[in-house]
Design a protein around this motif. Sequence first.
Motif, PDB file in Angstrom:
ATOM      1  N   LYS A 164       0.716  -1.282   0.109  1.00 23.61           N
ATOM      2  CA  LYS A 164       0.043   0.112   0.041  1.00 23.61           C
ATOM      3  C   LYS A 164       0.788   1.246   0.124  1.00 23.61           C
ATOM      4  CE  LYS A 164      -1.734  -1.432   4.028  1.00 23.61           C
ATOM      5  NZ  LYS A 164      -0.963  -2.584   4.579  1.00 23.61           N
ATOM      6  N   THR A 179       3.631   2.015  -1.708  1.00 24.13           N
ATOM      7  CA  THR A 179       4.080   2.291  -3.055  1.00 24.13           C
ATOM      8  C   THR A 179       3.635   1.200  -4.024  1.00 24.13           C
ATOM      9  OG1 THR A 179       5.836   3.443  -1.980  1.00 24.13           O
ATOM     10  CG2 THR A 179       6.056   3.324  -4.316  1.00 24.13           C
ATOM     11  N   PRO A 180       2.699   1.253  -4.496  1.00 29.15           N
ATOM     12  CA  PRO A 180       2.016  -0.022  -5.207  1.00 29.15           C
ATOM     13  C   PRO A 180       2.502   0.024  -6.587  1.00 29.15           C
ATOM     14  CG  PRO A 180       0.268   1.424  -4.631  1.00 29.15           C
ATOM     15  CD  PRO A 180       1.511   2.247  -4.097  1.00 29.15           C
ATOM     16  N   GLU A 190      -3.484  -5.324  -4.723  1.00 33.68           N
ATOM     17  CA  GLU A 190      -1.987  -5.457  -4.339  1.00 33.68           C
ATOM     18  C   GLU A 190      -1.652  -6.814  -4.528  1.00 33.68           C
ATOM     19  OE1 GLU A 190      -2.302  -2.142  -0.940  1.00 33.68           O
ATOM     20  OE2 GLU A 190      -1.925  -3.902  -0.351  1.00 33.68           O
ATOM     21  N   THR A 211      -2.612  13.988  -1.283  1.00 36.15           N
ATOM     22  CA  THR A 211      -3.765  14.106  -0.722  1.00 36.15           C
ATOM     23  C   THR A 211      -4.132  14.275   0.820  1.00 36.15           C
ATOM     24  OG1 THR A 211      -4.319  12.444  -2.557  1.00 36.15           O
ATOM     25  CG2 THR A 211      -5.951  12.844  -0.950  1.00 36.15           C
ATOM     26  N   TYR A 236       2.968   6.408   0.133  1.00 37.08           N
ATOM     27  CA  TYR A 236       1.582   7.112   0.422  1.00 37.08           C
ATOM     28  C   TYR A 236       1.386   8.315  -0.317  1.00 37.08           C
ATOM     29  CZ  TYR A 236       1.726   3.450   4.054  1.00 37.08           C
ATOM     30  OH  TYR A 236       1.932   2.195   4.782  1.00 37.08           O
ATOM     31  N   TYR A 237       2.240   8.776  -1.329  1.00 29.55           N
ATOM     32  CA  TYR A 237       2.022  10.148  -1.980  1.00 29.55           C
ATOM     33  C   TYR A 237       1.722   9.794  -3.521  1.00 29.55           C
ATOM     34  CZ  TYR A 237       2.357  13.236   2.100  1.00 29.55           C
ATOM     35  OH  TYR A 237       2.051  13.787   3.230  1.00 29.55           O
ATOM     36  N   ALA A 278       2.413   7.866  -5.613  1.00 28.08           N
ATOM     37  CA  ALA A 278       1.898   6.786  -6.301  1.00 28.08           C
ATOM     38  C   ALA A 278       0.227   6.286  -6.105  1.00 28.08           C
ATOM     39  CB  ALA A 278       2.771   5.358  -5.834  1.00 28.08           C
ATOM     40  N   GLN A 279      -0.189   7.087  -5.066  1.00 28.31           N
ATOM     41  CA  GLN A 279      -1.479   6.873  -4.751  1.00 28.31           C
ATOM     42  C   GLN A 279      -2.385   8.009  -5.355  1.00 28.31           C
ATOM     43  OE1 GLN A 279       0.401   6.094  -1.953  1.00 28.31           O
ATOM     44  NE2 GLN A 279      -0.509   4.342  -0.988  1.00 28.31           N
ATOM     45  N   HIS A 280      -2.539   7.828  -6.575  1.00 31.93           N
ATOM     46  CA  HIS A 280      -3.339   9.138  -7.257  1.00 31.93           C
ATOM     47  C   HIS A 280      -4.770   9.264  -6.770  1.00 31.93           C
ATOM     48  CE1 HIS A 280      -3.308  12.306 -10.425  1.00 31.93           C
ATOM     49  NE2 HIS A 280      -4.629  11.550 -10.728  1.00 31.93           N
ATOM     50  N   TYR A 281      -5.033  10.704  -6.540  1.00 33.22           N
ATOM     51  CA  TYR A 281      -6.489  11.120  -6.403  1.00 33.22           C
ATOM     52  C   TYR A 281      -6.969  11.857  -7.627  1.00 33.22           C
ATOM     53  CZ  TYR A 281     -10.101  13.439  -3.677  1.00 33.22           C
ATOM     54  OH  TYR A 281     -11.198  14.124  -3.109  1.00 33.22           O
ATOM     55  N   ARG A 319      -2.641  11.035 -13.617  1.00 30.73           N
ATOM     56  CA  ARG A 319      -1.728  10.498 -12.883  1.00 30.73           C
ATOM     57  C   ARG A 319      -0.364  10.868 -13.436  1.00 30.73           C
ATOM     58  NH1 ARG A 319      -5.171   5.758 -12.863  1.00 30.73           N
ATOM     59  NH2 ARG A 319      -4.100   5.295 -14.930  1.00 30.73           N
TER      60      ARG A 319
END
Length: 457
Positions: A78, A80-81, A103, A335, A401-402, A404-407, A414
Amino acid sequence: MAHDTDQTPLLSGPAPDPAARRDRAVRAAVAQGLIGPATPVAGLLDVTGIRASAAALHAAFDAVTAPGTPVLHAFAVKATPLVPVLRLLHRAGIGAEVASPGELALARAAGVPPARTVLDSPAKTAAELREALALGIAVNADNPEELARLDTLVASAPTASPLGLRVNPQIGAGSIGALSTATATSKFGVALRDEGARAWVVRAYLDRPWLTRLHTHSGSQGVPLELMAEGVRAVHALAEEINAAAGRRQIDTLDIGGGLPVNFSSDEETPTYAAYARLLASTVPGLFDGGYGLVTEFGRSLLAKHGTTLALVEYAKESGGRPIAVTHAGVQVATRTVYAPASWPLRIAAYDAQGLPRTGPLVAQDVAGPACFAGDLLAENQKLPRIAAGDHVAALDTGAYYFAQHYSYNSLARPGVYGYADGPDGTVRFATVREPQQVEEIVAESGGALREELTGL
Ligand SMILES: Cc1ncc(COP(=O)(O)O)c(C=O)c1O
């Protein structure tokens, strides 16, 4: 896409420190056009730094465990997926902790073998559990109902999966409530201090000889190391109690989760894995005496310091006397920082149009993102050399957690992600980890092929 050309100066002398590597990578990213008007935001990953963190994790636990103890360090996907990142870590001897079908698919695509994969999510479906057991992936059940599902599966087909139960030692919260998993009322695991719970857990193991692991993860960023170690102590004590009741070493492996916090306020990497391993060794001496195999699940501490979000500054304006750099990095790539700035402040570095560090007197400025709401700020009132249109800003320590987890607010694309390292000639080389998303892909993912579906109802 390969990016082997480079216009940064050749290096000589000792290997640069992470900040120097980052500066060189920013310069090279600008020179090579990884960042520019068409792709105004990009994620950069320092491959040398990631490898160093993986090595530090191995060394820290090797230094305190009895020789021959089986230890699996599983990266919390989670954080850096990204498949190439999981592959890099796999090659560095790190497995995968997964918490969703997506994942798990990423870990498999990276070639992480089932025996080095752990499934931990709080809402596993029957189908997910069946697949995990068929593959031989380790599973930690979250609650009594999930354990009942495992009962059915174990009875129906043989499995190579090591199986365990997640418990919540209820040791309390850290400074970020949303990341504190060991509170009295946390949604995770079996709450150990609830009335009757401990006796129920002991019975659950005695009734299930195949239950051989015990798992806890006491929280992430914001939880003090001492509290995390307390959680591990509680789990070790419970394992000893269960094994005594069973009259054998039924529990052979303890999964102590992840959670090592990251220093977001400077380039210093503290606390270290070595400090945490030493603290565990003094708080829970029995953990490392060879009686238990170990699983760890670190995420943020392996990747955060090695990621940089680089963005082009589109405009530089003033409002109410406050200088504001309007950039292309905001809520879509940061986010947590945008929605909870007090918990997740980020350091910003300013670079000029060529990607060279900006110098000059420090001026309090806002660094804003491109999204359409007032709170879309990467940093508020942060002192930086005065930023101009055409410059670049870098949000530091954003490798976990930044970006790589696009909002996908405002349908913002992305960004591409690129790993960097020194080539044999000492120049910066990039490898593409994820291609930047194209506008056509946004349309396709947003029902572009289903245009008429609602009008006919
Ligand atoms: C079960 C579990 N293990 C490991 C992690 C990784 O935590 P961290 O990134 O803080 O190391 C998490 C994070 O949420 C988790 O839920």
